[in-house]
Design a protein around this motif. Structure first.
Motif, short mmCIF file in Angstrom:
data_model
loop_
_atom_site.label_atom_id
_atom_site.label_comp_id
_atom_site.label_asym_id
_atom_site.label_seq_id
_atom_site.Cartn_x
_atom_site.Cartn_y
_atom_site.Cartn_z
N ALA A 30 47.98 19.19 56.55
CA ALA A 30 48.76 20.43 56.54
C ALA A 30 50.13 20.21 55.93
N LEU A 31 50.78 19.09 56.26
CA LEU A 31 52.11 18.83 55.72
C LEU A 31 52.05 18.51 54.23
N ARG A 35 53.95 20.69 51.23
CA ARG A 35 54.79 20.15 50.17
C ARG A 35 54.28 20.51 48.78
N THR A 36 52.95 20.63 48.63
CA THR A 36 52.40 20.95 47.31
C THR A 36 52.37 22.46 47.06
N GLY A 37 52.68 23.26 48.08
CA GLY A 37 52.68 24.71 47.91
C GLY A 37 51.37 25.38 48.25
N ALA A 38 50.37 24.60 48.69
CA ALA A 38 49.08 25.20 49.05
C ALA A 38 49.15 25.94 50.39
N LYS A 39 50.15 25.58 51.21
CA LYS A 39 50.38 26.28 52.47
C LYS A 39 51.85 26.68 52.57
N SER A 40 52.11 27.65 53.44
CA SER A 40 53.45 28.19 53.60
C SER A 40 53.99 27.84 54.99
N SER A 52 47.90 28.89 55.64
CA SER A 52 47.40 29.57 54.46
C SER A 52 46.72 30.84 54.96
N SER A 53 46.06 31.55 54.07
CA SER A 53 45.39 32.77 54.52
C SER A 53 44.19 32.48 55.42
N THR A 54 43.69 31.23 55.37
CA THR A 54 42.46 30.91 56.10
C THR A 54 42.61 29.85 57.18
N GLU A 55 43.77 29.18 57.26
CA GLU A 55 43.93 28.10 58.24
C GLU A 55 45.39 28.00 58.64
N GLU A 79 48.54 38.54 61.82
CA GLU A 79 48.84 39.65 60.93
C GLU A 79 48.85 39.21 59.47
N ARG A 80 49.31 37.99 59.20
CA ARG A 80 49.46 37.50 57.83
C ARG A 80 48.16 36.94 57.26
N CYS A 81 47.31 36.42 58.12
CA CYS A 81 46.12 35.69 57.66
C CYS A 81 44.88 36.58 57.65
N GLU A 82 43.82 36.05 57.05
CA GLU A 82 42.55 36.76 57.01
C GLU A 82 41.92 36.80 58.41
N PRO A 83 41.07 37.78 58.67
CA PRO A 83 40.44 37.86 59.99
C PRO A 83 39.67 36.59 60.37
N SER A 84 39.20 35.84 59.38
CA SER A 84 38.41 34.64 59.64
C SER A 84 39.28 33.38 59.78
N VAL A 85 40.60 33.54 59.89
CA VAL A 85 41.50 32.38 59.93
C VAL A 85 41.11 31.44 61.07
#
Length: 266
Positions: A30-31, A35-40, A52-55, A79-85
């Motif tokens: 996750a970290l 750092r690579t921008g794949a997650k916020s 991310s939208s899924t995890e 609220e920010r992620c997909e229902p399947s997060v």
């Protein structure tokens, strides 16, 4: 210690949570993706989430728990992620179970951490080598993807992800044991030594070489490396449904230590 490239606020929060809980609140993956921008990064006063939208994974400052901050942060994530997060809780804490239940989330995966004392140095084959930074990255990524094609996180590690991990303070090329096969790699045993614990970070073998005992020999080489470095406790993570791996690790002497739970909507 967390990588210096992550925000100072998050680094301090991670250290406080690690001290209180006995384990880090975020996975290395996750970290890396942060750092690579794949997650916020989602910051809340006294709390943070990497998602991310899924995890997603999140943590609340140990000194501020029980005040509803976790509920507010989880509400914002949903609220920010997909229902399947899918949301990880590192450590099977009663508070995490209660929070998940209050939002109608159920356990979908279990990741078990096993530990054991490092044995006296065993006999180790001399045909193993060490990972060569700047040379072996593409070969390792290809083998890792093949060995973990079934695994949603480990099997998707990229060369860029590997470069981030090589920049971590704990990374040592001599702790990354590989078995070479012609021009490529046949297997590897990657160790992560941090805070006095020697983790078998990831052990992989080419599926075409399964059944030859290569995985067990690589584990023996890993134990020998830990013994050489004066490490007395070994650890590793394994999926709860990976019965062959669990059987191997238990035959070596590993026993249960903690559990990480991944939650999702039913």
């Amino acid at each position: 210690m967390p990588s210096p490239s992550i925000p100072e606020f998050l680094a301090r929060l991670i250290e406080r949570a690690r001290d209180a809980d006995g384990q880090p609140p975020f996975s290395d993956g996750a970290l890396v993706e942060l750092r690579t921008g794949a997650k916020s990064l989602l910051e809340l006063e006294h709390a943070a989430a990497v998602y991310s939208s899924t995890e997603a994974e999140f943590v609340v400052d140990p000194a501020r728990r029980g005040a509803g901050i976790g509920t507010r942060l989880l509400d914002q994530l949903l609220e920010r992620c997909e229902p399947s997060v899918k949301i990880w809780a590192h450590g099977d804490h009663p508070a995490a179970r209660a929070l998940a239940a209050s939002h109608h989330l159920v356990a979908m995966r279990e990741l078990h951490q096993l530990r054991m004392p490092v044995p006296f140095r065993p006999e180790v084959a001399s045909d193993f080598d060490r990972f060569r930074p700047g040379v072996d990255e593409e070969s390792w990524v290809a083998l890792n993807a093949k060995a973990f094609a079934f695994h949603p996180e480990q099997g998707s590690v990229t060369v860029a992800d590997l470069a981030e991990l090589e920049a971590e303070p704990w990374f040592e090329a001599d702790d990354f044991i590989v078995s070479r096969d012609g021009e490529g790699l046949a297997g590897y045993c990657w160790l992560k030594i941090e805070d006095g614990i020697g983790e078998f970070y990831v052990v992989g073998v080419d599926p075409d070489r399964q059944g030859e005992g290569l995985g067990r020999r690589l584990m023996a080489a890993g134990f020998a490396r830990l013994a050489d470095r004066g490490i007395r406790t070994a650890a590793l993570y394994v999926e709860s449904d990976n019965e062959p791996a669990i059987a191997l690790y238990r035959s070596l002497g590993f026993t249960a230590h903690s559990v990480d739970i991944q939650y999702a909507r039913a």
